[in-house]
Scaffold this motif. Structure first.
Motif, PDB file in Angstrom:
ATOM      1  N   VAL A   8       0.860  -1.188   0.000  1.00 37.14           N
ATOM      2  CA  VAL A   8       0.000   0.000   0.000  1.00 37.14           C
ATOM      3  C   VAL A   8       0.896   1.237   0.000  1.00 37.14           C
ATOM      4  O   VAL A   8       1.752   1.375   0.873  1.00 37.14           O
ATOM      5  N   ASP A   9       0.721   2.116  -0.977  1.00 38.73           N
ATOM      6  CA  ASP A   9       1.435   3.397  -0.978  1.00 38.73           C
ATOM      7  C   ASP A   9       0.491   4.480  -0.484  1.00 38.73           C
ATOM      8  O   ASP A   9      -0.644   4.587  -0.970  1.00 38.73           O
ATOM      9  N   VAL A  10       0.978   5.272   0.476  1.00 39.79           N
ATOM     10  CA  VAL A  10       0.177   6.391   0.991  1.00 39.79           C
ATOM     11  C   VAL A  10       0.865   7.673   0.534  1.00 39.79           C
ATOM     12  O   VAL A  10       1.978   7.979   0.952  1.00 39.79           O
ATOM     13  N   ASP A  11       0.194   8.409  -0.375  1.00 38.63           N
ATOM     14  CA  ASP A  11       0.837   9.555  -1.035  1.00 38.63           C
ATOM     15  C   ASP A  11       0.343  10.905  -0.521  1.00 38.63           C
ATOM     16  O   ASP A  11       1.062  11.898  -0.639  1.00 38.63           O
ATOM     17  N   THR A  12      -0.908  10.951  -0.051  1.00 36.99           N
ATOM     18  CA  THR A  12      -1.527  12.257   0.233  1.00 36.99           C
ATOM     19  C   THR A  12      -2.196  12.271   1.611  1.00 36.99           C
ATOM     20  O   THR A  12      -2.460  11.222   2.196  1.00 36.99           O
ATOM     21  N   VAL A 106       8.875   3.297   4.966  1.00 31.45           N
ATOM     22  CA  VAL A 106       8.914   4.691   4.509  1.00 31.45           C
ATOM     23  C   VAL A 106       8.644   4.748   3.007  1.00 31.45           C
ATOM     24  O   VAL A 106       9.263   4.035   2.222  1.00 31.45           O
ATOM     25  N   HIS A 107       7.703   5.618   2.624  1.00 33.12           N
ATOM     26  CA  HIS A 107       7.497   5.894   1.199  1.00 33.12           C
ATOM     27  C   HIS A 107       8.246   7.191   0.865  1.00 33.12           C
ATOM     28  O   HIS A 107       8.889   7.272  -0.165  1.00 33.12           O
ATOM     29  N   SER A 108       8.155   8.179   1.777  1.00 31.58           N
ATOM     30  CA  SER A 108       8.858   9.442   1.525  1.00 31.58           C
ATOM     31  C   SER A 108       8.673  10.389   2.696  1.00 31.58           C
ATOM     32  O   SER A 108       7.860  10.130   3.595  1.00 31.58           O
ATOM     33  N   ASP A 110       8.729  14.069   1.481  1.00 39.06           N
ATOM     34  CA  ASP A 110       7.953  14.870   0.524  1.00 39.06           C
ATOM     35  C   ASP A 110       7.880  14.085  -0.796  1.00 39.06           C
ATOM     36  O   ASP A 110       8.828  14.062  -1.581  1.00 39.06           O
ATOM     37  N   HIS A 111       6.748  13.439  -1.016  1.00 38.61           N
ATOM     38  CA  HIS A 111       6.590  12.506  -2.147  1.00 38.61           C
ATOM     39  C   HIS A 111       6.843  13.171  -3.497  1.00 38.61           C
ATOM     40  O   HIS A 111       7.621  12.686  -4.323  1.00 38.61           O
ATOM     41  N   VAL A 112       6.170  14.311  -3.734  1.00 37.32           N
ATOM     42  CA  VAL A 112       6.263  14.954  -5.045  1.00 37.32           C
ATOM     43  C   VAL A 112       7.694  15.436  -5.304  1.00 37.32           C
ATOM     44  O   VAL A 112       8.237  15.256  -6.394  1.00 37.32           O
TER      45      VAL A 112
HETATM   46 ZN   LIG Z   1       3.468   7.027  -4.065  1.00 36.70          ZN
END
Ligand SMILES: [Zn+2]
Length: 298
Positions: A8-12, A106-108, A110-112
């Motif tokens: 699962v990626d959580v971006d926002t 960890v995904h990020s 600051d993703h963008v």
């Molecule tokens: Zn993402």
């Protein structure tokens, strides 16, 4: 038995505060343990509009109905609206995922920023991004992360060396077919890569002959490995497409596909060395990290 690793990626912020709790409820209902990768810092989704000049970006926005999927406000964060912080806005959601035993990573920060600028970040700049997320992870859970999943499947020598130095169990930064130890331009890295093997929902949604039912069939029939990895997004499968995810879980049960977390795959993996290249994936704008020996055909 065929196994499916769910990532699962959580971006926002919206995906985090609204999608993640619903996903945790759903996985709890079916007794499934999965991997969840969090974006911890600012939600700068509005800045992704810079990608408008990239081939395929606009058609993807239309196919995935981005404004209704992400919410109008989300598309302005970091531009007309200030970027809100994701995990600090509701730390209990992250803690709940950890407490419920999911494989969290960890995904990020600051993703963008990382997705769009990684190619020109120095090792120190990437380190700062990674460490800010890892420190908050530690502060909230009492332990440092053991896994990382790059935003937008972007890697660089700088990102791979920082991941190596942090001693992670695995990273899931790429698209491919089997676990491997990455080589970039002849340089070898030691952190195991567990690539995403199946197309994501936002890559196939809206294509001819693909609807909510045929999509599930595509995924189930596309599981050609003993184990497979599907990346889902808190913003889509956790929200308007939660019913599709539930149907997938039911299909997996009836087809005897075992749902697992990526750390289960890492524990059993016999990895070989493999080159990572910059490649394109149908349905996704721009380039991303691809395992060199090819992709599973759609
Ligand atoms: Zn993402």
């Amino acid at each position: 038995m065929i196994q499916l690793g769910i990532k699962v990626d959580v971006d926002t912020l919206k995906g985090y505060t609204e999608g993640v709790p619903r996903l945790l409820d759903l996985f709890g209902k079916y007794g499934k343990r999965v991997s969840v990768f969090f974006s911890f810092g600012p939600d700068n989704s509005g800045k992704a509009i810079r990608r408008v000049f990239r081939k395929g970006f606009l058609s993807k926005m239309m196919r995935t109905k981005a404004p209704s999927t992400y919410g109008f406000k989300t598309l302005l964060y970091g531009t007309l609206l200030p970027a809100p912080m994701i995990v600090p806005s509701a730390p209990d959601i992250f803690k709940r995922a950890v407490d419920e035993g999911h494989d969290c990573g960890v995904h990020s920060w600051d993703h963008v920023f990382v997705q769009d600028k990684l190619y020109k970040l120095t090792k120190e700049q990437f380190e700062e991004q990674y460490d800010r997320a890892a420190e908050l992870f530690d502060k909230l859970s009492g332990k440092f992360p053991r896994s990382y999943a790059a935003p937008g499947w972007q890697v660089s020598k700088a990102s791979l060396s920082v991941i190596d130095e942090r001693g992670l169990k695995y990273a899931s930064d790429s698209r491919g077919t089997s676990p491997f130890l990455p080589v970039v331009d002849g340089e070898e890295f030691r952190t195991l890569q567990i690539p995403t093997t199946l197309p994501t929902m936002d890559e196939i949604i809206g294509l001819p002959f693909v609807d909510d039912n045929t999509m599930i069939e595509m995924w189930v029939r596309g599981m050609s490995n003993e184990w497979n990895v599907l990346t889902i997004h808190a913003e889509m499968e956790g929200m308007s497409k939660l019913n599709v995810l539930e149907k997938l879980l039911q299909s997996c049960e009836s087809e005897e596909v075992d749902i697992i977390a990526l750390d289960d795959i890492a524990a059993a993996a016999k990895a070989k060395r493999c080159e990572v290249k910059s490649g394109e994936i149908p349905g996704r704008a721009g380039t991303l990290a691809v395992q060199a020996d090819g992709l599973v055909a759609l």
